[in-house]
Design a protein around this motif. Structure first.
Motif, short mmCIF file in Angstrom:
data_model
loop_
_atom_site.label_atom_id
_atom_site.label_comp_id
_atom_site.label_asym_id
_atom_site.label_seq_id
_atom_site.Cartn_x
_atom_site.Cartn_y
_atom_site.Cartn_z
N VAL A 18 1.00 -1.22 0.01
CA VAL A 18 0.03 -0.06 -0.08
C VAL A 18 0.78 1.08 -0.01
O VAL A 18 1.77 1.59 0.70
CB VAL A 18 -1.04 0.20 1.36
CG1 VAL A 18 -1.86 1.37 0.93
CG2 VAL A 18 -1.68 -1.36 1.26
N SER A 19 0.73 2.00 -1.06
CA SER A 19 1.36 3.46 -0.95
C SER A 19 0.56 4.40 -1.06
O SER A 19 -0.52 4.44 -1.58
CB SER A 19 2.87 3.06 -1.75
OG SER A 19 1.90 3.30 -3.08
N ALA A 20 0.96 5.69 -1.12
CA ALA A 20 0.21 6.81 -1.53
C ALA A 20 0.91 7.97 -2.28
O ALA A 20 2.23 8.17 -1.93
CB ALA A 20 -0.37 7.73 -0.01
N ASP A 21 0.41 8.78 -3.26
CA ASP A 21 1.06 9.63 -3.86
C ASP A 21 -0.12 10.45 -4.47
O ASP A 21 -0.94 10.00 -5.10
CB ASP A 21 2.15 9.38 -4.94
CG ASP A 21 1.67 8.79 -6.25
OD1 ASP A 21 0.91 9.22 -6.86
OD2 ASP A 21 2.06 7.39 -6.11
N ASP A 22 0.01 12.01 -4.68
CA ASP A 22 -0.72 12.61 -5.33
C ASP A 22 -2.10 12.61 -4.91
O ASP A 22 -3.05 12.53 -5.94
CB ASP A 22 -0.52 12.51 -6.94
CG ASP A 22 -0.42 13.62 -7.63
OD1 ASP A 22 -0.48 14.87 -7.13
OD2 ASP A 22 -0.43 13.71 -8.91
N GLY A 23 -2.49 12.48 -3.81
CA GLY A 23 -4.00 12.45 -3.66
C GLY A 23 -4.45 11.23 -3.72
O GLY A 23 -5.91 10.79 -3.57
N GLU A 82 -4.98 -3.95 8.58
CA GLU A 82 -3.99 -3.35 9.59
C GLU A 82 -3.38 -1.91 8.91
O GLU A 82 -2.31 -1.49 9.95
CB GLU A 82 -2.95 -4.56 9.85
CG GLU A 82 -3.48 -5.69 10.41
CD GLU A 82 -3.93 -5.54 11.97
OE1 GLU A 82 -2.96 -5.47 12.58
OE2 GLU A 82 -4.94 -5.83 12.17
N SER A 83 -3.49 -1.60 7.85
CA SER A 83 -2.70 -0.27 7.36
C SER A 83 -3.02 0.82 7.95
O SER A 83 -4.19 1.29 7.90
CB SER A 83 -2.81 -0.27 5.86
OG SER A 83 -2.48 0.93 5.41
N ALA A 84 -2.22 1.46 8.62
CA ALA A 84 -2.18 2.77 9.11
C ALA A 84 -2.57 3.89 7.98
O ALA A 84 -3.37 4.78 8.18
CB ALA A 84 -1.20 3.17 9.92
N LEU A 85 -2.03 3.52 7.00
CA LEU A 85 -2.35 4.26 5.81
C LEU A 85 -3.62 4.39 5.29
O LEU A 85 -4.45 5.54 4.96
CB LEU A 85 -1.36 4.15 4.55
CG LEU A 85 -1.51 4.72 3.22
CD1 LEU A 85 -1.53 6.45 3.50
CD2 LEU A 85 -0.48 4.62 2.31
N ILE A 86 -4.13 3.32 5.15
CA ILE A 86 -5.67 3.05 4.56
C ILE A 86 -6.58 3.63 5.70
O ILE A 86 -7.45 4.26 5.55
CB ILE A 86 -5.94 1.55 4.29
CG1 ILE A 86 -5.09 1.26 3.08
CG2 ILE A 86 -7.43 1.28 4.32
CD1 ILE A 86 -5.48 -0.16 2.57
N ALA A 87 -6.36 3.33 6.89
CA ALA A 87 -7.06 3.79 8.23
C ALA A 87 -7.31 5.23 8.11
O ALA A 87 -8.50 5.78 8.24
CB ALA A 87 -6.51 3.60 9.37
N ASP A 88 -6.09 6.00 7.87
CA ASP A 88 -6.13 7.42 7.77
C ASP A 88 -6.76 7.91 6.39
O ASP A 88 -7.45 8.89 6.38
CB ASP A 88 -4.62 7.87 7.81
CG ASP A 88 -4.45 9.35 7.89
OD1 ASP A 88 -5.37 9.94 8.89
OD2 ASP A 88 -3.78 10.01 7.34
N ALA A 89 -6.33 7.48 5.25
CA ALA A 89 -6.66 7.89 4.13
C ALA A 89 -7.78 7.46 3.24
O ALA A 89 -8.50 7.87 2.41
CB ALA A 89 -5.46 7.91 2.96
N VAL A 90 -8.25 6.20 3.60
CA VAL A 90 -9.34 5.75 3.05
C VAL A 90 -10.41 4.94 4.08
O VAL A 90 -10.39 3.69 4.16
CB VAL A 90 -8.93 4.37 1.99
CG1 VAL A 90 -10.31 4.54 0.92
CG2 VAL A 90 -7.57 5.05 1.07
#
Ligand SMILES: Cc1cc2nc3c(=O)[nH]c(=O)nc-3n(C[C@H](O)[C@H](O)[C@H](O)COP(=O)(O)OP(=O)(O)OC[C@H]3O[C@@H](n4cnc5c(N)ncnc54)[C@H](O)[C@@H]3O)c2cc1C
Length: 290
Positions: free
Chosen positions: A63-68, A83-91
């Motif tokens: 899982v990664s994030a870029d450009d919104g 379990e992904s903190a990125l998904i919990a925060d961004a999606v």
């Protein structure tokens, strides 16, 4: 029940997998988590000549994030996404839906890409993808293309992926400030597929609803957006009366299937209640993301 005889290939790279797909076309099935495919094989409801096991394609997990956008590799296990903190925060809508899929043992093998490629209309992730206008990245030996969620789900267990294409990634727009979400579902038992499910995402700014998105699971052979209700909600202040009218508009043209889990009338009634409940919950948690 034993599996039928089937040839087995285990490519180590995406290029090798694409070569195999080019060779075998619709004679091949990709084996991801196997949580849907293996039961289908055991029940003789799928009869591929070749299984292409894509579990060795570690380049497709992560899982990664870029450009919104948040990018989720097709082979990302459902529990890893959960379990992904990125998904919990961004999606957050995806984070809310993931724990409702089956049980932990299923999510530890099942993949995000497998669920979206399988396209079960009662599944949670297709409704989330449709609500958020996700994008599907598919690759073949001749190149890559990006398919919007509105064009991905074509029918019951059917997507617009060509037989020589591999789903490699799904991209989901990151939630902005004032986003509220809710995933509602009614199932016979925890972990069962939804009889009716509803993904809700909306934004609130200055006490007014901006973008509103609602997508149902379990009411058709594909996930269904409630466009009329979304149009009604945009630009309005949340109220019980507004949600009541949104629920009416979201469900008035639905023609749900009948099966042993519920009649069309029952499903419509449940859908109406879920819209009211989902909108209330999404408005309530919109304030948490400023
Ligand atoms: C008891 C039980 C309960 C379940 N409950 C739920 C539930 O409540 N909600 C829910 O959503 N799901 C549920 N599932 C299904 C689960 O989520 C599966 O993990 C998911 O549907 C399929 O993912 P998979 O990785 O196991 O795919 P697989 O079973 O390996 O593959 C499914 C299909 O997708 C194709 N495929 C897989 N990956 C790709 C790819 N990258 N590119 C192209 N095609 C691909 C395969 O060829 C196959 O046709 C349940 C499963 C079980 C066994």
């Amino acid at each position: 029940m034993k599996l039928p005889p089937v040839d087995y290939e285990a490519p180590k790279t995406v290029s090798e997998a694409l070569e195999l797909l080019t060779e075998h076309q619709d004679e091949a099935s990709m084996l991801a988590g196997g949580q849907s495919l293996i039961p289908l094989l055991a029940l003789r409801l799928a009869r591929p000549a070749v299984l292409i096991d894509i579990n060795g394609l570690s380049e497709l997990a992560g899982v990664s994030a870029d450009d919104g956008w948040v990018r989720i590799g097709a082979m990302t296990r459902e529990y890893v996404a959960e379990e992904s903190a990125l998904i919990a925060d961004a999606v957050p809508l995806l984070a809310a839906a993931l724990p409702l899929i089956g049980h932990e043992a299923i999510r530890s093998r099942g993949t995000v890409g497998g669920s979206l490629a399988h396209a079960d209309p009662a599944a949670e992730l297709p409704a989330v993808a449709r609500a958020l206008d996700a994008e599907f990245v598919v690759r073949s030996a001749s190149g890559e293309r990006v398919i919007p969620a509105a064009d991905w789900f074509e029918g019951y267990l059917t997507t617009s992926r060509r037989v020589d294409e591999l789903l490699v990634e799904v991209r989901v727009p990151a939630a902005g400030p004032g986003t509220g979400i809710s995933f509602q579902e009614v199932a016979r038992r925890h972990g069962d597929f939804a009889i009716v499910g509803l993904a809700v995402s909306l934004t609130i700014s200055g006490g007014v609803i901006g973008d509103a998105r609602l997508a149902f699971a379990g009411l058709s052979d594909v996930p269904v957006r409630a466009g009329d209700a979304e149009d009604l909600l945009a630009g309005e202040r949340p109220s019980a009366e507004l949600f009541e009218e949104a629920a009416r508009r979201a469900t008035e043209d639905l023609d749900p299937p009948a099966d042993l889990h519920g009649s069309p009338e029952y499903r419509k009634k449940v859908a109406t209640a879920l819209v009211r409940r989902g909108l209330r919950a999404a408005v309530d948690n919109a304030g948490e993301r400023q």
